[in-house]
Design an enzyme around this catalytic site. Sequence first.
Site, PDB file in Angstrom:
ATOM      1  N   HIS A 146       0.803  -1.225   0.000  1.00 33.09           N
ATOM      2  CA  HIS A 146       0.000   0.000   0.000  1.00 33.09           C
ATOM      3  C   HIS A 146       0.833   1.272   0.000  1.00 33.09           C
ATOM      4  O   HIS A 146       0.318   2.342  -0.247  1.00 33.09           O
ATOM      5  CB  HIS A 146      -0.925   0.028   1.235  1.00 33.09           C
ATOM      6  CG  HIS A 146      -0.189   0.383   2.487  1.00 33.09           C
ATOM      7  ND1 HIS A 146       0.560  -0.526   3.182  1.00 33.09           N
ATOM      8  CD2 HIS A 146      -0.065   1.560   3.150  1.00 33.09           C
ATOM      9  CE1 HIS A 146       1.116   0.065   4.221  1.00 33.09           C
ATOM     10  NE2 HIS A 146       0.756   1.329   4.231  1.00 33.09           N
TER      11      HIS A 146
HETATM   12  C1  UD1 Z   1      -1.765   6.081   5.127  1.00 35.92           C
HETATM   13  C2  UD1 Z   1      -0.440   6.577   5.690  1.00 35.92           C
HETATM   14  C3  UD1 Z   1       0.561   5.441   5.710  1.00 35.92           C
HETATM   15  C4  UD1 Z   1       0.021   4.236   6.451  1.00 35.92           C
HETATM   16  C5  UD1 Z   1      -1.316   3.838   5.829  1.00 35.92           C
HETATM   17  C6  UD1 Z   1      -1.912   2.682   6.564  1.00 35.92           C
HETATM   18  C7  UD1 Z   1       0.054   8.928   5.187  1.00 35.92           C
HETATM   19  C8  UD1 Z   1       0.899   9.843   4.386  1.00 35.92           C
HETATM   20  N1  UD1 Z   1       0.131   7.613   4.843  1.00 35.92           N
HETATM   21  O1  UD1 Z   1      -1.563   5.731   3.771  1.00 35.92           O
HETATM   22  O2  UD1 Z   1       1.734   5.874   6.385  1.00 35.92           O
HETATM   23  O3  UD1 Z   1       0.938   3.169   6.348  1.00 35.92           O
HETATM   24  O4  UD1 Z   1      -2.202   4.972   5.890  1.00 35.92           O
HETATM   25  O5  UD1 Z   1      -2.923   2.077   5.820  1.00 35.92           O
HETATM   26  O6  UD1 Z   1      -0.626   9.374   6.080  1.00 35.92           O
HETATM   27  N2  UD1 Z   1      -8.828   5.221   0.739  1.00 35.92           N
HETATM   28  C9  UD1 Z   1     -10.091   4.705   0.618  1.00 35.92           C
HETATM   29  N3  UD1 Z   1     -10.734   4.281   1.749  1.00 35.92           N
HETATM   30  C10 UD1 Z   1     -10.166   4.374   2.985  1.00 35.92           C
HETATM   31  C11 UD1 Z   1      -8.861   4.888   3.085  1.00 35.92           C
HETATM   32  C12 UD1 Z   1      -8.203   5.319   1.963  1.00 35.92           C
HETATM   33  O7  UD1 Z   1     -10.639   4.627  -0.467  1.00 35.92           O
HETATM   34  O8  UD1 Z   1     -10.821   4.004   3.976  1.00 35.92           O
HETATM   35  C13 UD1 Z   1      -8.145   5.750  -0.449  1.00 35.92           C
HETATM   36  C14 UD1 Z   1      -8.068   7.264  -0.394  1.00 35.92           C
HETATM   37  O9  UD1 Z   1      -9.212   7.854  -0.938  1.00 35.92           O
HETATM   38  C15 UD1 Z   1      -6.831   7.567  -1.182  1.00 35.92           C
HETATM   39  C16 UD1 Z   1      -5.967   6.343  -0.947  1.00 35.92           C
HETATM   40  O10 UD1 Z   1      -6.799   5.303  -0.464  1.00 35.92           O
HETATM   41  O11 UD1 Z   1      -7.121   7.676  -2.541  1.00 35.92           O
HETATM   42  C17 UD1 Z   1      -4.827   6.620  -0.014  1.00 35.92           C
HETATM   43  O12 UD1 Z   1      -5.319   7.000   1.280  1.00 35.92           O
HETATM   44  P1  UD1 Z   1      -4.483   7.979   2.232  1.00 35.92           P
HETATM   45  O13 UD1 Z   1      -5.237   8.211   3.469  1.00 35.92           O
HETATM   46  O14 UD1 Z   1      -4.027   9.171   1.451  1.00 35.92           O
HETATM   47  O15 UD1 Z   1      -3.137   7.226   2.592  1.00 35.92           O
HETATM   48  P2  UD1 Z   1      -2.771   5.676   2.732  1.00 35.92           P
HETATM   49  O16 UD1 Z   1      -2.172   5.227   1.468  1.00 35.92           O
HETATM   50  O17 UD1 Z   1      -3.882   4.875   3.277  1.00 35.92           O
END
Ligand code: UD1
Length: 344
Positions: free
Chosen positions: A205
């Site tokens: 991820h």
């Molecule tokens: C975040 C943390 C990372 C951690 C990870 C655990 C930061 C910079 N990164 O990364 O350190 O290891 O969480 O999982 O804070 N999304 C969904 N549904 C959700 C959550 C996320 O669809 O419930 C999608 C978001 O819309 C986005 C993508 O996943 O497009 C990334 O989500 P984001 O919260 O930006 O960071 P993570 O990659 O989850």
Amino acid sequence: MMKILTVVGARPQFIKAAPVSHALAEAGLTEVIVHTGQHFDAAMSDVFFQELDIPKPAYNLEVNSLGHGAMTGKMLERLEGAMQVEKPDIVLVYGDTNSTVAGALAAAKLHIPVAHVEAGLRSFNRRMPEEINRVVADHVSSLLLCPTQTAVANLAAEGITEGVHAVGDVMFDTTLAAVKRAEGRSTILERHGLTPGRYAVATIHRAENTDDPERFERVVAWLEAAALHSAVVMPVHPRTGKLLASRNPAPAGLTLIESLGYLDMVRLVSQAAAIFTDSGGLQKEAYFHRVPCVTLRDETEWVETIEAGWNRLWTDDGYTPRKEIPDFGDGQASLRIVDLLKAL
Ligand code: UD1
């Protein structure tokens, strides 16, 4: 009575906060949980609150799915508002996500002492958003709660020696509390027809692996090669799921499954033959269950797991001889944390 404001937002933070939250309640301290909203799907958030018995957050700031600047900025503004209303004695933050850095900065600017759980971790790769978050959070924290001696030494190298304590790893507390319940309640092996010891678990991820298409391809190709030797089960993070779904051809030999709740994940990992991951937490959880791990990154913060022969980087040839890792503690890290909060 002492009031603690806890900031959580992303999946690993729910897992880390659970034992501390229970210990705070037992010690009779008031805890106000603020969920930034960073992770918002039921499977990425609600299920952890239910399975780990974490009290319902008093606030959900509903900040998610934005670039780093917009996400951190909105969190900062809304967290400041909540902190001004609640007037906590201490703000507690976990790990290294955008929610962590926003919580630490908002509190520091309001002159509220910050306690950082999982302080002192360093990958020494400033291209990782997490590394920036860690460095900033540590430098504005009053209480630096380190999981390992390596973390203590990393802070000393940056001139941070006051308020630093090696308390053990709160994720070990969570794992110990969950193992029995997972055995009784999780049906993950049965649902997917898996035999203990006959499959590997993979998770991907990290932005560093997913955001560069060439790098992502290398990771998927590595997993496809591993799948020639053993079944590879891959619970998918929403972003990775989208990338894999649009990949042509579909990844060969990987069994893609939904992102899992904590109890399913504990059972799946505890019975696996190997773990392939770019997650920080899972590298440790692999060791907690004494399952060997390959980290799909070019460096790791959890160097103890490599030195103790339970983990290797995908660029390494093999494992060093195996030994135990005393640093992670005895499952009582959360009690030590609560004692230190009381003393602050
Ligand atoms: C975040 C943390 C990372 C951690 C990870 C655990 C930061 C910079 N990164 O990364 O350190 O290891 O969480 O999982 O804070 N999304 C969904 N549904 C959700 C959550 C996320 O669809 O419930 C999608 C978001 O819309 C986005 C993508 O996943 O497009 C990334 O989500 P984001 O919260 O930006 O960071 P993570 O990659 O989850």
